[in-house]
Design a protein around this motif. Structure first.
Motif, PDB file in Angstrom:
ATOM      1  N   UNK A   6       0.766  -1.051   0.157  1.00 53.61           N
ATOM      2  CA  UNK A   6      -0.024   0.085  -0.062  1.00 53.61           C
ATOM      3  C   UNK A   6       0.860   1.393   0.297  1.00 53.61           C
ATOM      4  N   UNK A   7       1.076   1.661  -1.099  1.00 57.92           N
ATOM      5  CA  UNK A   7       1.895   3.044  -1.420  1.00 57.92           C
ATOM      6  C   UNK A   7       1.160   4.460  -1.423  1.00 57.92           C
ATOM      7  N   UNK A   8      -0.163   4.506  -1.601  1.00 55.12           N
ATOM      8  CA  UNK A   8      -0.949   5.637  -1.647  1.00 55.12           C
ATOM      9  C   UNK A   8      -1.579   5.844  -0.373  1.00 55.12           C
ATOM     10  N   UNK A   9      -1.642   6.892   0.270  1.00 53.85           N
ATOM     11  CA  UNK A   9      -2.336   7.430   1.664  1.00 53.85           C
ATOM     12  C   UNK A   9      -3.347   8.514   1.319  1.00 53.85           C
ATOM     13  N   UNK A  10      -4.741   8.318   1.643  1.00 52.47           N
ATOM     14  CA  UNK A  10      -5.556   9.190   1.731  1.00 52.47           C
ATOM     15  C   UNK A  10      -5.533  10.363   2.697  1.00 52.47           C
ATOM     16  N   UNK A  11      -6.380  11.288   2.584  1.00 53.31           N
ATOM     17  CA  UNK A  11      -6.397  12.349   3.511  1.00 53.31           C
ATOM     18  C   UNK A  11      -7.000  11.791   4.677  1.00 53.31           C
ATOM     19  N   UNK A  12      -7.681  10.885   5.035  1.00 56.54           N
ATOM     20  CA  UNK A  12      -8.305  10.320   6.305  1.00 56.54           C
ATOM     21  C   UNK A  12      -7.391   9.134   6.814  1.00 56.54           C
ATOM     22  N   UNK A  13      -6.084   8.815   6.252  1.00 57.30           N
ATOM     23  CA  UNK A  13      -5.076   7.887   6.659  1.00 57.30           C
ATOM     24  C   UNK A  13      -5.420   6.570   5.884  1.00 57.30           C
ATOM     25  N   UNK A  40      -3.640  11.282  -2.205  1.00 54.19           N
ATOM     26  CA  UNK A  40      -3.022  10.256  -2.509  1.00 54.19           C
ATOM     27  C   UNK A  40      -1.923  10.254  -3.554  1.00 54.19           C
ATOM     28  N   UNK A  41      -2.169  11.169  -4.436  1.00 52.91           N
ATOM     29  CA  UNK A  41      -1.097  11.422  -5.488  1.00 52.91           C
ATOM     30  C   UNK A  41       0.205  11.818  -4.998  1.00 52.91           C
ATOM     31  N   UNK A  86      -5.012   3.541   3.279  1.00 50.81           N
ATOM     32  CA  UNK A  86      -4.030   3.472   2.299  1.00 50.81           C
ATOM     33  C   UNK A  86      -4.605   2.197   1.421  1.00 50.81           C
ATOM     34  N   UNK A  87      -4.028   2.376   0.342  1.00 54.13           N
ATOM     35  CA  UNK A  87      -4.430   1.384  -1.096  1.00 54.13           C
ATOM     36  C   UNK A  87      -2.999   1.146  -1.917  1.00 54.13           C
ATOM     37  N   UNK A 120      -0.179  15.704 -10.844  1.00 56.71           N
ATOM     38  CA  UNK A 120       0.251  14.952 -11.776  1.00 56.71           C
ATOM     39  C   UNK A 120      -0.512  13.648 -12.102  1.00 56.71           C
ATOM     40  N   UNK A 121      -1.589  13.620 -11.241  1.00 57.08           N
ATOM     41  CA  UNK A 121      -2.468  12.358 -11.442  1.00 57.08           C
ATOM     42  C   UNK A 121      -4.057  12.914 -12.077  1.00 57.08           C
ATOM     43  N   UNK A 122      -4.119  14.276 -11.947  1.00 54.67           N
ATOM     44  CA  UNK A 122      -5.278  14.732 -12.252  1.00 54.67           C
ATOM     45  C   UNK A 122      -5.828  14.823 -13.731  1.00 54.67           C
ATOM     46  N   UNK A 123      -7.060  14.941 -13.979  1.00 61.23           N
ATOM     47  CA  UNK A 123      -7.602  14.762 -15.413  1.00 61.23           C
ATOM     48  C   UNK A 123      -6.865  15.799 -16.327  1.00 61.23           C
ATOM     49  N   UNK A 124      -6.750  15.736 -17.588  1.00 65.14           N
ATOM     50  CA  UNK A 124      -6.073  16.695 -18.262  1.00 65.14           C
ATOM     51  C   UNK A 124      -6.373  16.273 -19.892  1.00 65.14           C
ATOM     52  N   UNK A 125      -6.139  17.256 -20.827  1.00 68.00           N
ATOM     53  CA  UNK A 125      -6.179  16.931 -22.191  1.00 68.00           C
ATOM     54  C   UNK A 125      -4.710  16.958 -22.946  1.00 68.00           C
ATOM     55  N   UNK A 126      -4.351  15.981 -23.657  1.00 71.58           N
ATOM     56  CA  UNK A 126      -3.014  16.001 -24.201  1.00 71.58           C
ATOM     57  C   UNK A 126      -3.106  15.912 -25.422  1.00 71.58           C
TER      58      UNK A 126
END
Length: 246
Positions: free
Chosen positions: A181-188, A223-224, A190-191, A233-239
């Motif tokens: 589990x490398x991702x941590x949310x604002x509430x603590x 998490x990002x 993980x996933x 760097x993980x948010x929605x974008x148009x390329x």
């Protein structure tokens, strides 16, 4: 890390040997594909902090189905990381099973100048059937803040559809799974996995392949930031991208 469609152009044009390639011998050709993109996104994530990138793919194609090559791009991970260059070396074998079914298997080595702790290898398999594509990439030597030699599995399912006027539609949905589990949310909470998706329109004009893509992930800003150091760097974008195959 290289985009998931690494061998997509090979899978589309491999056998017979690509028409847009440089003939070296009766059985061997060299394919060159320079490209510019408004943002280098890999598996939904920006590897240039949202900035543009110049890229080059060089592939040797053999009539047997074997191929090998190198792909390179500028990168920028921010923070105190020194690397500004990614070079990926790959080799594989492509088999056209029927007119509508193909199999592509191979090995990838990602390398980063002046930041060798980011180097990583993967084995992959891509099955294409009736417009659908399923791909799987496995690695056992990723280094994270939890330690070295971390297993990862990236899988995606895609579909391509030809539209009129040299235009195409490609959609993809992927899942990137880490051993820990490398991702941590604002509430603590993980996933160890996240999902990403892309919808892309392609069009050929004036000898150039153009693309417009919408890319997003299900990672929250917290998490990002917890793993990649930045929340955007993980948010929605148009390329927007332009490429040409020689």
């Amino acid at each position: 890390m290289h985009r998931p469609a690494l061998t997509l152009f090979v899978a589309c044009t491999f056998l017979p040997l690509a028409a847009h390639a440089l003939t070296l011998t009766d059985d061997l050709q060299l394919m060159l594909k320079p490209a510019v993109v408004s943002d280098y996104r890999s598996r939904g994530l920006s590897l240039t902090l949202g900035d543009p990138a110049a890229q080059l793919d060089a592939t040797l194609l053999h009539s047997s189905g074997a191929y090998g090559g190198v792909w390179t791009s500028n990168v920028d991970f921010g923070l105190n990381y020194k690397t500004r260059l990614e070079q990926d070396f790959y080799a594989g074998f492509f088999k056209q099973i029927t007119d509508d079914v193909s199999l592509d298997v191979g090995y990838l080595k990602y390398t980063y100048a002046r930041q060798s702790d980011f180097n990583q290898s993967e084995v992959y398999a891509i099955v294409k059937a009736y417009g659908f594509k399923f791909a799987s990439y496995y690695s056992n030597d990723l280094q994270t803040y939890l330690g070295k030699d971390q297993d990862t599995l990236y899988t995606w399912l895609g579909y391509s559809y030809a539209l009129p006027a040299d235009t195409g539609l490609e959609v993809r949905y992927g899942r990137f799974d880490f051993k820990d589990d490398v991702f941590v949310s604002g509430s603590g909470d993980t996933r160890g996995d996240y999902h990403e998706w892309e919808a892309r329109l392609t069009h050929s004009a004036v000898g150039v392949d153009w693309a417009l893509a919408y890319i997003d992930t299900d990672l929250s800003t917290h998490e990002c930031t917890s793993y990649y150091g930045y929340g955007d760097v993980c948010t929605a974008t148009v390329v927007v991208s332009a490429s040409k195959t020689f």
